[in-house]
Design a protein around this motif. Structure first.
Motif, PDB file in Angstrom:
ATOM      1  N   ASN A 151      41.354  77.141  56.202  1.00 23.96           N
ATOM      2  CA  ASN A 151      41.349  77.929  54.967  1.00 23.96           C
ATOM      3  C   ASN A 151      40.258  78.994  55.050  1.00 23.96           C
ATOM      4  O   ASN A 151      39.083  78.678  55.294  1.00 23.96           O
ATOM      5  CB  ASN A 151      41.111  77.013  53.763  1.00 23.96           C
ATOM      6  N   VAL A 152      40.647  80.251  54.870  1.00 29.76           N
ATOM      7  CA  VAL A 152      39.694  81.353  54.998  1.00 29.76           C
ATOM      8  C   VAL A 152      39.889  82.358  53.866  1.00 29.76           C
ATOM      9  O   VAL A 152      40.938  82.395  53.214  1.00 29.76           O
ATOM     10  CB  VAL A 152      39.836  82.070  56.357  1.00 29.76           C
ATOM     11  N   ASP A 153      38.861  83.169  53.666  1.00 32.17           N
ATOM     12  CA  ASP A 153      38.897  84.203  52.628  1.00 32.17           C
ATOM     13  C   ASP A 153      39.303  85.565  53.191  1.00 32.17           C
ATOM     14  O   ASP A 153      39.857  86.397  52.469  1.00 32.17           O
ATOM     15  CB  ASP A 153      37.518  84.341  51.970  1.00 32.17           C
ATOM     16  N   VAL A 154      38.968  85.785  54.467  1.00 31.01           N
ATOM     17  CA  VAL A 154      39.196  87.092  55.093  1.00 31.01           C
ATOM     18  C   VAL A 154      39.719  86.887  56.513  1.00 31.01           C
ATOM     19  O   VAL A 154      39.271  85.975  57.224  1.00 31.01           O
ATOM     20  CB  VAL A 154      37.882  87.921  55.164  1.00 31.01           C
ATOM     21  N   ILE A 155      40.658  87.733  56.913  1.00 31.96           N
ATOM     22  CA  ILE A 155      41.122  87.748  58.302  1.00 31.96           C
ATOM     23  C   ILE A 155      40.810  89.112  58.905  1.00 31.96           C
ATOM     24  O   ILE A 155      41.188  90.154  58.341  1.00 31.96           O
ATOM     25  CB  ILE A 155      42.638  87.471  58.410  1.00 31.96           C
ATOM     26  N   VAL A 156      40.125  89.120  60.044  1.00 34.60           N
ATOM     27  CA  VAL A 156      39.861  90.353  60.784  1.00 34.60           C
ATOM     28  C   VAL A 156      40.663  90.298  62.084  1.00 34.60           C
ATOM     29  O   VAL A 156      40.522  89.351  62.865  1.00 34.60           O
ATOM     30  CB  VAL A 156      38.363  90.525  61.096  1.00 34.60           C
ATOM     31  N   TRP A 157      41.487  91.294  62.290  1.00 35.09           N
ATOM     32  CA  TRP A 157      42.325  91.358  63.488  1.00 35.09           C
ATOM     33  C   TRP A 157      41.598  92.138  64.579  1.00 35.09           C
ATOM     34  O   TRP A 157      41.371  93.347  64.449  1.00 35.09           O
ATOM     35  CB  TRP A 157      43.660  92.030  63.165  1.00 35.09           C
ATOM     36  N   GLY A 158      41.242  91.441  65.646  1.00 38.52           N
ATOM     37  CA  GLY A 158      40.633  92.095  66.798  1.00 38.52           C
ATOM     38  C   GLY A 158      41.622  92.088  67.947  1.00 38.52           C
ATOM     39  O   GLY A 158      41.299  91.644  69.053  1.00 38.52           O
ATOM     40  N   THR A 159      42.824  92.585  67.668  1.00 39.96           N
ATOM     41  CA  THR A 159      43.950  92.431  68.594  1.00 39.96           C
ATOM     42  C   THR A 159      44.297  93.703  69.358  1.00 39.96           C
ATOM     43  O   THR A 159      45.400  93.822  69.900  1.00 39.96           O
ATOM     44  CB  THR A 159      45.182  91.932  67.813  1.00 39.96           C
ATOM     45  N   ASP A 163      37.448  97.682  56.821  1.00 40.72           N
ATOM     46  CA  ASP A 163      37.317  97.901  55.383  1.00 40.72           C
ATOM     47  C   ASP A 163      35.879  97.602  54.973  1.00 40.72           C
ATOM     48  O   ASP A 163      35.506  96.445  54.759  1.00 40.72           O
ATOM     49  CB  ASP A 163      38.299  96.998  54.623  1.00 40.72           C
ATOM     50  N   HIS A 164      35.090  98.655  54.848  1.00 41.78           N
ATOM     51  CA  HIS A 164      33.672  98.478  54.529  1.00 41.78           C
ATOM     52  C   HIS A 164      33.445  98.117  53.065  1.00 41.78           C
ATOM     53  O   HIS A 164      32.311  97.811  52.681  1.00 41.78           O
ATOM     54  CB  HIS A 164      32.905  99.752  54.896  1.00 41.78           C
ATOM     55  N   ASP A 165      34.494  98.151  52.272  1.00 40.92           N
ATOM     56  CA  ASP A 165      34.363  97.737  50.868  1.00 40.92           C
ATOM     57  C   ASP A 165      34.412  96.211  50.720  1.00 40.92           C
ATOM     58  O   ASP A 165      34.099  95.687  49.646  1.00 40.92           O
ATOM     59  CB  ASP A 165      35.485  98.353  50.027  1.00 40.92           C
ATOM     60  N   VAL A 166      34.811  95.519  51.770  1.00 46.67           N
ATOM     61  CA  VAL A 166      34.884  94.059  51.727  1.00 46.67           C
ATOM     62  C   VAL A 166      33.527  93.481  52.124  1.00 46.67           C
ATOM     63  O   VAL A 166      33.060  93.685  53.255  1.00 46.67           O
ATOM     64  CB  VAL A 166      35.982  93.528  52.668  1.00 46.67           C
ATOM     65  N   ASP A 167      32.905  92.792  51.215  1.00 46.03           N
ATOM     66  CA  ASP A 167      31.618  92.149  51.480  1.00 46.03           C
ATOM     67  C   ASP A 167      31.876  90.774  52.094  1.00 46.03           C
ATOM     68  O   ASP A 167      32.462  89.899  51.452  1.00 46.03           O
ATOM     69  CB  ASP A 167      30.830  92.015  50.175  1.00 46.03           C
ATOM     70  N   LEU A 168      31.437  90.582  53.320  1.00 42.69           N
ATOM     71  CA  LEU A 168      31.683  89.324  54.026  1.00 42.69           C
ATOM     72  C   LEU A 168      30.609  88.262  53.747  1.00 42.69           C
ATOM     73  O   LEU A 168      30.738  87.129  54.220  1.00 42.69           O
ATOM     74  CB  LEU A 168      31.758  89.586  55.536  1.00 42.69           C
ATOM     75  N   THR A 169      29.606  88.624  52.996  1.00 38.91           N
ATOM     76  CA  THR A 169      28.503  87.694  52.746  1.00 38.91           C
ATOM     77  C   THR A 169      28.998  86.402  52.106  1.00 38.91           C
ATOM     78  O   THR A 169      29.654  86.412  51.058  1.00 38.91           O
ATOM     79  CB  THR A 169      27.447  88.341  51.835  1.00 38.91           C
ATOM     80  N   GLY A 170      28.703  85.289  52.768  1.00 34.58           N
ATOM     81  CA  GLY A 170      29.063  83.985  52.242  1.00 34.58           C
ATOM     82  C   GLY A 170      30.545  83.655  52.301  1.00 34.58           C
ATOM     83  O   GLY A 170      30.959  82.628  51.751  1.00 34.58           O
ATOM     84  N   GLU A 175      41.626  89.156  51.820  1.00 31.73           N
ATOM     85  CA  GLU A 175      41.441  90.460  52.462  1.00 31.73           C
ATOM     86  C   GLU A 175      41.800  90.340  53.940  1.00 31.73           C
ATOM     87  O   GLU A 175      41.476  89.340  54.590  1.00 31.73           O
ATOM     88  CB  GLU A 175      39.998  90.937  52.316  1.00 31.73           C
ATOM     89  N   SER A 176      42.431  91.379  54.464  1.00 27.62           N
ATOM     90  CA  SER A 176      42.846  91.365  55.860  1.00 27.62           C
ATOM     91  C   SER A 176      42.849  92.793  56.391  1.00 27.62           C
ATOM     92  O   SER A 176      43.387  93.694  55.729  1.00 27.62           O
ATOM     93  CB  SER A 176      44.239  90.744  55.993  1.00 27.62           C
ATOM     94  N   PHE A 177      42.255  93.006  57.569  1.00 27.87           N
ATOM     95  CA  PHE A 177      42.242  94.353  58.149  1.00 27.87           C
ATOM     96  C   PHE A 177      42.002  94.272  59.651  1.00 27.87           C
ATOM     97  O   PHE A 177      41.508  93.263  60.175  1.00 27.87           O
ATOM     98  CB  PHE A 177      41.174  95.239  57.495  1.00 27.87           C
TER      99      PHE A 177
END
Length: 494
Positions: free
Chosen positions: A331-339, A165-172, A157-159
């Motif tokens: 190695n990651v599951d999600v990328i969040v762009w704070g750019t 994207d509030h549908d992406v659960d970041l837990t764990g 997931e990436s946003f």
């Protein structure tokens, strides 16, 4: 001759700028107004930015309209839901809502010399033709992504933070955050508590100072409501504080040094539990070159065991993660762009053409410029809210927007009286731009890379002096403008 009743006006955007423009015009008796909004609600950036912890970094008593104080702010530094509610309330109270066309995106604007009017191409079909066009799309409406090889290869997931994207659960999850600007320092403390690992990629560290926030209790609300002078005093106090930041950058090196010492004390104190962290997050450029950030929880979040701050540049993004310049693979599951945002690409991607077909993007090929950020030679009756060189490095943009709304109302009142379109004189705008750029070339903002600057170093976002100086100088003067002949009609003799 045009009259107050017959003059037609279109405003693009329903954020603070669009509402200020509409309210200022309605106060002067102009009611043939249509406000074009591509989304389904008002709010601008405060509608779009719903990331965890989203809040304003200017105290709400000052980050609000002077004509509409709110005695019931829940916090001094209000969160996004409260600010959006305020904007909705203002739109309804000042009879702006009935003028809005939601779900209507502006695709292009073309000026017709034969009629002296603007034709607005819309996503909804039939074009709109108006006498005056006001763009209130702002500087922070289009998310920017870093140009990193492999960005589209990532399979997780990436946003962007502005498109959370509030549908992406970041837990764990293992989460990478790219960027350390104003949005990141707000959402990082929120998500750090739920993720398994957080890798923060920092290209340039921000200066952080304490955030003197507080919750306003029902008692505060009662006092503000029954004794309005107390709320006015709160507004005036914070006006002085945030304008003091501008004074530090523009006029006072001693005050700038005091702020730097405050930041260093705060940042060192909040990172001492994690050896080596302070050295990573302490900036290497002059204070004020980028906007100072207010936070009490960002640095403590970075000091937690599940957070790694990476200062190596990113080499590439792979399907499974991010590779730093030193070769280390994260190695990651999600990328969040704070750019951040494409702040220097004003009014894009709209196609805006003057009478001879020349586009505004061509006029601005060397960098956006406008007289007091509002008018451009060759583009009659086109005005900007929060346009080039009207951002503030320390204050409240709403203070600037109210000044621009007054300028706009004077401008439109003048053309209603004269019956002919106006364009700013090229010599007047050129002289103004040279004065602004000369000041900016020697400013603190020229001493580092930031969203204030273009790639060639030209600063197209910031006002180089104090907010009060903008308010005093940005006054509509008919002598700064010239009437534009309309080939389809004769100007009325007076």
């Amino acid at each position: 001759m045009e009259t107050v009743e017959s003059l037609s006006i279109a405003i693009i955007g329903t954020g603070f700028g669009g509402l200020a423009a509409a309210i200022g015009l309605k106060t002067r008796g102009f009611h043939d107004i249509v406000i074009l909004e591509k989304a389904d609600d008002v709010g601008g950036v405060w509608r779009e930015n719903t990331y965890p912890g989203a809040a304003c970094d200017v105290p709400s008593p000052f980050y609000s309209y002077s004509f509409e104080p709110n005695p019931r702010w829940p916090h001094r530094f209000s969160r996004q839901p409260a600010i959006l509610d305020y904007i909705r309330t203002v739109a309804d109270k000042y009879d702006v809502s009935r003028h809005i066309r939601f779900g209507t995106e502006v695709l292009g604007l073309t000026y017709d010399a034969a009629t002296g009017k603007w034709t607005v191409a819309l996503s909804t079909g039939a074009p709109l033709v108006v006498d005056v066009l006001v763009s209130a799309v702002g500087q922070l409406s289009r998310p920017a992504f870093a140009d990193i090889p492999g960005r589209n290869l990532f399979t997780g997931e990436s946003f962007h933070s502005a498109q959370w994207d509030h549908d992406v659960d970041l837990t764990g999850k293992r989460v990478a955050v790219i960027g350390t600007g104003a949005s990141s320092i707000q959402f990082v403390p929120q998500i750090q508590q739920q993720v398994a690992e957080l890798v923060l990629f920092q290209r340039s560290a921000p200066y952080v100072i304490p955030r003197f926030d507080r919750e306003f209790s029902p008692r505060h609300h009662r006092v503000f409501e029954t004794v309005p002078a107390t709320e006015l005093a709160e507004r005036a106090t914070w006006y002085g504080v945030v304008e003091g930041l501008s004074i530090a950058w523009v006029y006072s090196k001693p005050l700038s040094r005091v702020l730097k010492r405050l930041s260093k004390w705060h940042m060192r104190r909040q990172t001492k539990s994690k050896p080596g962290l302070f050295e990573k997050v302490w900036p290497d450029y002059p204070i004020g070159c980028k906007r100072i950030l207010f936070s009490n929880d960002y640095l403590p979040a970075l000091a937690q065991p599940n957070v790694d701050v990476v200062t190596e540049r990113i080499r590439e993004i792979t399907p499974g993660g991010i590779v730093a310049e030193d070769g280390h693979v994260h190695n990651v599951d999600v990328i969040v762009w704070g750019t951040g945002f494409k702040a220097t690409e004003f009014l894009e991607p709209m196609s805006i053409k003057r009478a001879d077909g020349r586009r505004l993007t061509d006029e601005w090929s060397g960098g956006a410029h406008a007289y007091y950020g509002m008018t451009v030679p060759g583009f009659p009756n086109l005005l900007n809210m929060y346009g080039p060189n009207t951002n503030t490095g320390g204050g409240s943009i709403i203070y600037f927007l109210e000044s621009q709304a007054a300028y706009l109302a004077d401008y439109v009142t003048h053309i209603a009286a004269t019956g002919t379109p106006l364009q700013v004189r090229p010599d007047v705008e050129r002289s103004y731009d040279e004065r602004v750029q000369q000041e900016l070339r020697g400013s603190v903002w020229s001493q580092c890379t930031s969203w204030y600057r273009q790639a060639d170093g030209r600063i197209t976002t910031n006002w180089p002096w104090l907010g009060v100086q903008y308010r005093r100088q940005a006054k509509f003067r008919p002598s700064d403008y010239e009437s534009v002949s309309v080939t389809g009609r004769l100007p009325e003799l007076r």
